[in-house]
Design a protein around this motif. Structure first.
Motif, PDB file in Angstrom:
ATOM      1  N   ALA A  71       0.834  -1.204   0.000  1.00 19.45           N
ATOM      2  CA  ALA A  71       0.000   0.000   0.000  1.00 19.45           C
ATOM      3  C   ALA A  71       0.868   1.253   0.000  1.00 19.45           C
ATOM      4  O   ALA A  71       0.587   2.218  -0.718  1.00 19.45           O
ATOM      5  CB  ALA A  71      -0.921  -0.006   1.218  1.00 19.45           C
ATOM      6  N   ALA A  72       1.940   1.224   0.790  1.00 23.17           N
ATOM      7  CA  ALA A  72       2.814   2.402   0.858  1.00 23.17           C
ATOM      8  C   ALA A  72       3.536   2.624  -0.468  1.00 23.17           C
ATOM      9  O   ALA A  72       3.797   3.763  -0.843  1.00 23.17           O
ATOM     10  CB  ALA A  72       3.818   2.251   2.000  1.00 23.17           C
ATOM     11  N   SER A  73       3.840   1.542  -1.196  1.00 23.97           N
ATOM     12  CA  SER A  73       4.459   1.709  -2.517  1.00 23.97           C
ATOM     13  C   SER A  73       3.518   2.444  -3.453  1.00 23.97           C
ATOM     14  O   SER A  73       3.923   3.356  -4.179  1.00 23.97           O
ATOM     15  CB  SER A  73       4.811   0.350  -3.142  1.00 23.97           C
ATOM     16  N   ALA A  74       2.244   2.028  -3.432  1.00 26.29           N
ATOM     17  CA  ALA A  74       1.261   2.710  -4.278  1.00 26.29           C
ATOM     18  C   ALA A  74       1.164   4.177  -3.877  1.00 26.29           C
ATOM     19  O   ALA A  74       1.119   5.070  -4.724  1.00 26.29           O
ATOM     20  CB  ALA A  74      -0.101   2.030  -4.147  1.00 26.29           C
ATOM     21  N   LEU A  75       1.167   4.419  -2.570  1.00 31.37           N
ATOM     22  CA  LEU A  75       1.049   5.794  -2.074  1.00 31.37           C
ATOM     23  C   LEU A  75       2.257   6.633  -2.501  1.00 31.37           C
ATOM     24  O   LEU A  75       2.106   7.754  -2.989  1.00 31.37           O
ATOM     25  CB  LEU A  75       0.908   5.796  -0.546  1.00 31.37           C
ATOM     26  N   VAL A  76       3.453   6.079  -2.325  1.00 29.54           N
ATOM     27  CA  VAL A  76       4.644   6.893  -2.571  1.00 29.54           C
ATOM     28  C   VAL A  76       4.761   7.226  -4.060  1.00 29.54           C
ATOM     29  O   VAL A  76       5.204   8.313  -4.426  1.00 29.54           O
ATOM     30  CB  VAL A  76       5.914   6.200  -2.028  1.00 29.54           C
ATOM     31  N   LEU A  77       4.322   6.307  -4.921  1.00 34.91           N
ATOM     32  CA  LEU A  77       4.368   6.608  -6.352  1.00 34.91           C
ATOM     33  C   LEU A  77       3.386   7.728  -6.684  1.00 34.91           C
ATOM     34  O   LEU A  77       3.677   8.607  -7.488  1.00 34.91           O
ATOM     35  CB  LEU A  77       4.065   5.352  -7.175  1.00 34.91           C
ATOM     36  N   ARG A  78       2.230   7.685  -6.054  1.00 31.52           N
ATOM     37  CA  ARG A  78       1.257   8.757  -6.292  1.00 31.52           C
ATOM     38  C   ARG A  78       1.780  10.094  -5.775  1.00 31.52           C
ATOM     39  O   ARG A  78       1.598  11.133  -6.403  1.00 31.52           O
ATOM     40  CB  ARG A  78      -0.073   8.419  -5.629  1.00 31.52           C
ATOM     41  N   LEU A  79       2.422  10.053  -4.612  1.00 36.38           N
ATOM     42  CA  LEU A  79       2.953  11.298  -4.043  1.00 36.38           C
ATOM     43  C   LEU A  79       4.099  11.859  -4.896  1.00 36.38           C
ATOM     44  O   LEU A  79       4.385  13.052  -4.841  1.00 36.38           O
ATOM     45  CB  LEU A  79       3.461  11.058  -2.616  1.00 36.38           C
ATOM     46  N   SER A  80       4.753  10.981  -5.661  1.00 37.91           N
ATOM     47  CA  SER A  80       5.917  11.420  -6.439  1.00 37.91           C
ATOM     48  C   SER A  80       5.565  11.841  -7.853  1.00 37.91           C
ATOM     49  O   SER A  80       6.430  12.266  -8.597  1.00 37.91           O
ATOM     50  CB  SER A  80       6.952  10.291  -6.508  1.00 37.91           C
ATOM     51  N   ARG A  81       4.281  11.671  -8.229  1.00 37.81           N
ATOM     52  CA  ARG A  81       3.865  12.068  -9.575  1.00 37.81           C
ATOM     53  C   ARG A  81       3.063  13.353  -9.483  1.00 37.81           C
ATOM     54  O   ARG A  81       2.006  13.358  -8.865  1.00 37.81           O
ATOM     55  CB  ARG A  81       2.987  10.988 -10.205  1.00 37.81           C
ATOM     56  N   PRO A  82       3.537  14.420 -10.100  1.00 39.28           N
ATOM     57  CA  PRO A  82       2.790  15.672 -10.047  1.00 39.28           C
ATOM     58  C   PRO A  82       1.359  15.482 -10.536  1.00 39.28           C
ATOM     59  O   PRO A  82       1.135  14.835 -11.555  1.00 39.28           O
ATOM     60  CB  PRO A  82       3.565  16.596 -10.988  1.00 39.28           C
TER      61      PRO A  82
END
Lengths: 211, 172
Positions: A71-82
């Motif tokens: 879940a955190a991987s999905a979150l961090v990718l979303r947080l890293s994409r403008p």
């Protein structure tokens, strides 16, 4: 430099790079190797691992930590994409929380109240809180390096999410060693260990992930 | 067009950046006007945004809407710029007067920040950036001129842009 000149220069720089998700996955490989190396140096598999693999309390540890990492991987990718909406990633974090809540609820229903504190305190609480961050460190480093290529609007938050990824995988590794099986122990000490990795990720990410 | 650009179509990429620049400029000017900041500074934001779009283009995925991605980057760069501006507000402009570029025939698209930081790059990266961007040399021509392999020129060009963005960010 004129903007037109800059554009001419930029379009000449046609280097192609892997996507962010692929980059993170590629980096977590070596990170995991580093963590496993630390594991073999500092810890050993619990002796009864083979016998209790089907034990629900053990499965719970892996279910919580590995769904947390996913879940955190999905979150961090979303947080890293403008421009990407982080909310689905945040919602995914409810999965490990729900699994943990079910585990703790089940434990409290199945065991007498007098044994709760014994389970919570366990045998190696301090060890657990120190070892989870230590084992997670190579994973955290690898994740942060991969995410340097991202563009988070809130670098500290992205760093914290990277800490959750690393802490989740690191805690799953630690669970191969740890003989304290009460979900109450996991709730208290695993959470604390993962929280330390998360805080470290936020602190480092704040500077490292700014772009 | 972004898809073609990411797939390595240099012409499509060039055209895309040329179309994006005026849109970013318009937004930056409007924002600056509403904050009472001189419009001349908006070109700094345009260039910083283009640089960021370029260096972070792999964070855009085929199928994602381009608008939110683009404007989030632009907004972040605008905020960065204002933050930096706030920090060095006391510095009198005379301090920079000497290193500011001379006036030229297209002042509207000239920005001070990138030039100021370009001067801080390692010699080789700066020379390659100048040759390719300002003088319009191809990678091959720049390679011949610098006695380097085209591959090394590409690497230096990319590192030069990455370094430039880093220096712009670190400017406090």
């Amino acid at each position: 430099m004129k903007t037109e000149d800059l554009i001419r220069g930029l379009s000449a720089d046609s280097s192609r790079r892997p996507g962010l998700g692929a980059g993170l996955a590629l980096a977590l490989g070596p990170g995991l190797l580093g963590s496993m190396l630390l594991f073999t140096l500092l810890l050993r598999l619990r002796p009864d691992l083979a016998e209790i693999l089907a034990e629900p309390r053990l499965i719970l540890k892996f279910a919580v930590t590995l769904t947390l990492a996913a879940a955190a991987s999905a979150l961090v990718l979303r947080l890293s994409r403008p421009g990407a909406d982080p909310r689905p990633g945040l919602a995914a974090l409810l999965v490990p929380l729900a699994i943990l809540a079910i585990g703790v609820g089940g434990e409290m229903a199945a065991t007498p109240e007098s044994s709760w504190m014994t389970g919570l305190i366990g045998h190696n609480a301090r060890f657990c809180v120190a070892l989870i961050p230590l084992i997670s460190a190579p994973l955290l480093g690898a994740a942060l390096l991969a995410l340097k290529r991202g563009a988070p609007t809130r670098p500290a938050l992205a760093g914290a999410a990277a800490g959750l990824v690393a802490g989740g995988i690191g805690a799953a590794l630690y669970a191969l060693h740890c003989t304290d099986d009460s979900p109450l122990f996991v709730l208290t000490w695993y959470t604390l260990g993962i929280a330390i990795v998360t805080a470290a990720g936020a602190l480092i990410g704040r500077r490292l992930l700014a772009w | 067009m972004m898809q073609a650009a990411l797939a390595g179509d240099q012409l499509a990429y060039d055209r895309l950046l040329r179309e994006l620049a005026p849109a970013i400029r318009a937004v930056a000017r409007r924002r600056f006007a509403s904050m009472g900041v001189s419009a001349s500074e908006s070109e700094d934001v345009v260039q910083e945004t283009l640089l960021a779009i370029h260096l972070k283009r792999h964070t855009w995925r085929t199928g994602d809407p381009l608008g939110p991605w683009l404007w989030t980057i632009a907004r972040n760069k605008l905020v960065d710029h204002m933050r930096r501006r706030g920090r060095r507000i006391e510095v009198p402009i005379e301090d920079f007067a000497e290193i500011l570029p001379a006036a030229n025939e297209r002042p509207a698209t000239d920005a001070a920040d990138v030039d100021r930081h370009l001067a801080l790059l390692p010699e080789k990266q700066r020379a390659i950036l100048k040759a390719v961007a300002v003088e319009g040399a191809s990678i091959g021509e720049a390679a011949a001129r610098m006695r380097m392999t085209p591959g090394a020129v590409r690497v230096a060009l990319h590192r030069g842009f990455a370094r430039l963005a880093e220096k712009l960010r670190a400017d406090e």
